[in-house]
Each structure stands twice: as C-alpha cells, then as structure tokens.
Design a protein around this motif. Structure first.
Motif, PDB file in Angstrom:
ATOM      1  N   PHE A 262      35.073  16.261  97.333  1.00  0.00           N
ATOM      2  CA  PHE A 262      34.176  16.391  98.474  1.00  0.00           C
ATOM      3  C   PHE A 262      34.757  17.353  99.496  1.00  0.00           C
ATOM      4  O   PHE A 262      35.961  17.403  99.697  1.00  0.00           O
ATOM      5  CB  PHE A 262      33.956  15.026  99.126  1.00  0.00           C
ATOM      6  N   LEU A 263      33.855  18.097 100.146  1.00  0.00           N
ATOM      7  CA  LEU A 263      34.259  19.027 101.194  1.00  0.00           C
ATOM      8  C   LEU A 263      33.443  18.740 102.445  1.00  0.00           C
ATOM      9  O   LEU A 263      32.238  18.495 102.357  1.00  0.00           O
ATOM     10  CB  LEU A 263      33.984  20.472 100.768  1.00  0.00           C
ATOM     11  N   ILE A 264      34.096  18.774 103.593  1.00  0.00           N
ATOM     12  CA  ILE A 264      33.418  18.717 104.888  1.00  0.00           C
ATOM     13  C   ILE A 264      33.698  20.041 105.582  1.00  0.00           C
ATOM     14  O   ILE A 264      34.849  20.461 105.680  1.00  0.00           O
ATOM     15  CB  ILE A 264      33.918  17.546 105.755  1.00  0.00           C
ATOM     16  N   ARG A 265      32.621  20.679 106.043  1.00  0.00           N
ATOM     17  CA  ARG A 265      32.757  21.964 106.730  1.00  0.00           C
ATOM     18  C   ARG A 265      31.899  21.959 107.992  1.00  0.00           C
ATOM     19  O   ARG A 265      30.780  21.446 107.982  1.00  0.00           O
ATOM     20  CB  ARG A 265      32.302  23.124 105.835  1.00  0.00           C
TER      21      ARG A 265
ATOM     22  N   TYR B  14      29.676  18.496 101.146  1.00  0.00           N
ATOM     23  CA  TYR B  14      29.448  19.074  99.827  1.00  0.00           C
ATOM     24  C   TYR B  14      30.197  18.271  98.777  1.00  0.00           C
ATOM     25  O   TYR B  14      31.197  17.617  99.070  1.00  0.00           O
ATOM     26  CB  TYR B  14      30.005  20.502  99.751  1.00  0.00           C
ATOM     27  N   TYR B  15      29.727  18.386  97.540  1.00  0.00           N
ATOM     28  CA  TYR B  15      30.502  17.914  96.399  1.00  0.00           C
ATOM     29  C   TYR B  15      30.715  19.103  95.476  1.00  0.00           C
ATOM     30  O   TYR B  15      29.765  19.827  95.158  1.00  0.00           O
ATOM     31  CB  TYR B  15      29.790  16.789  95.637  1.00  0.00           C
ATOM     32  N   MET B  16      31.950  19.312  95.084  1.00  0.00           N
ATOM     33  CA  MET B  16      32.284  20.410  94.183  1.00  0.00           C
ATOM     34  C   MET B  16      32.706  19.821  92.841  1.00  0.00           C
ATOM     35  O   MET B  16      33.529  18.901  92.786  1.00  0.00           O
ATOM     36  CB  MET B  16      33.414  21.262  94.739  1.00  0.00           C
ATOM     37  N   GLU B  17      32.102  20.363  91.783  1.00  0.00           N
ATOM     38  CA  GLU B  17      32.452  19.940  90.432  1.00  0.00           C
ATOM     39  C   GLU B  17      32.446  21.151  89.529  1.00  0.00           C
ATOM     40  O   GLU B  17      31.448  21.889  89.471  1.00  0.00           O
ATOM     41  CB  GLU B  17      31.447  18.903  89.935  1.00  0.00           C
ATOM     42  N   ARG B  18      33.569  21.380  88.876  1.00  0.00           N
ATOM     43  CA  ARG B  18      33.711  22.503  87.942  1.00  0.00           C
ATOM     44  C   ARG B  18      33.305  23.834  88.566  1.00  0.00           C
ATOM     45  O   ARG B  18      32.623  24.641  87.970  1.00  0.00           O
ATOM     46  CB  ARG B  18      32.910  22.241  86.685  1.00  0.00           C
ATOM     47  N   GLY B  19      33.668  24.022  89.821  1.00  0.00           N
ATOM     48  CA  GLY B  19      33.398  25.277  90.500  1.00  0.00           C
ATOM     49  C   GLY B  19      32.013  25.393  91.117  1.00  0.00           C
ATOM     50  O   GLY B  19      31.732  26.345  91.833  1.00  0.00           O
ATOM     51  N   GLU B  20      31.136  24.432  90.854  1.00  0.00           N
ATOM     52  CA  GLU B  20      29.788  24.422  91.428  1.00  0.00           C
ATOM     53  C   GLU B  20      29.785  23.545  92.675  1.00  0.00           C
ATOM     54  O   GLU B  20      30.271  22.418  92.644  1.00  0.00           O
ATOM     55  CB  GLU B  20      28.771  23.883  90.421  1.00  0.00           C
ATOM     56  N   THR B  21      29.236  24.054  93.777  1.00  0.00           N
ATOM     57  CA  THR B  21      29.200  23.318  95.036  1.00  0.00           C
ATOM     58  C   THR B  21      27.778  22.897  95.341  1.00  0.00           C
ATOM     59  O   THR B  21      26.864  23.726  95.334  1.00  0.00           O
ATOM     60  CB  THR B  21      29.739  24.198  96.181  1.00  0.00           C
TER      61      THR B  21
END
Length: 90
Positions: free
Chosen positions: A33-36, A46-53
């Motif tokens: 997970f990313l918080i921006r 966001y959730y990032m999985e295998r380079g896809e956000t």
C-alpha cells in the motif's frame, strides 16, 4: 491520526516495512500500500501489485486516508484493528 503517527503504530506493531510506503523515496519492492499527498492537499491510497498501481481512494485529510489504510492492513495484521475507530452506537 497523521501519517507520522501511523508510521509509529506500524513500527510498534511490527508490520513489515515492505508492505507499505508513505514517501516517494521509499519504494515498494513487492506488493503493498502507498499513501501519497496531492498538490491540491488531498490524500490518496494506492495498492501496488507486480508493478501495477491501483488507486483505492482519495481522501480530504490524512486522518481519513490513514484509517482506510488501517482497515485494509488489518486483514493481514489483525493487531491493527485496535487502532480503528469504534462504530457509533445508537
């Protein structure tokens, strides 16, 4: 709750650092997970999985974004549930 306070909680509760990122210079190695913050003062989760956000949501405050982050993370780290707000009772 601020992002800084959330970081302290995650350290205290021994959440794996690779599962989240709150800073552009702190990349996700695998999935997480990313918080921006946005230039318009909003907060994005966001959730990032295998380079896809994938954008999970946009929030008016860092507090709202942090709470939603905890909701997601609590499924993998049940010890985080105690930091979620209690539901209002009628």
């Amino acid at each position: 709750m601020t992002v800084k306070e959330l970081e302290k909680i995650l350290i205290t509760e021994k959440v794996r650092v690779g599962d989240y990122s709150f800073h552009d210079d702190q990349p996700i190695i695998y999935d997480g997970f990313l918080i921006r913050s946005t230039p318009k003062g909003k907060w994005e989760l966001y959730y990032m999985e295998r380079g896809e956000t994938d954008l999970l949501g946009t929030y008016p405050t860092d507090h709202a974004c942090c709470i939603e982050f905890l909701r997601y993370m609590a499924s993998s780290y049940p010890q985080l549930k105690k930091y979620l707000p209690k539901p209002a009772t009628a």
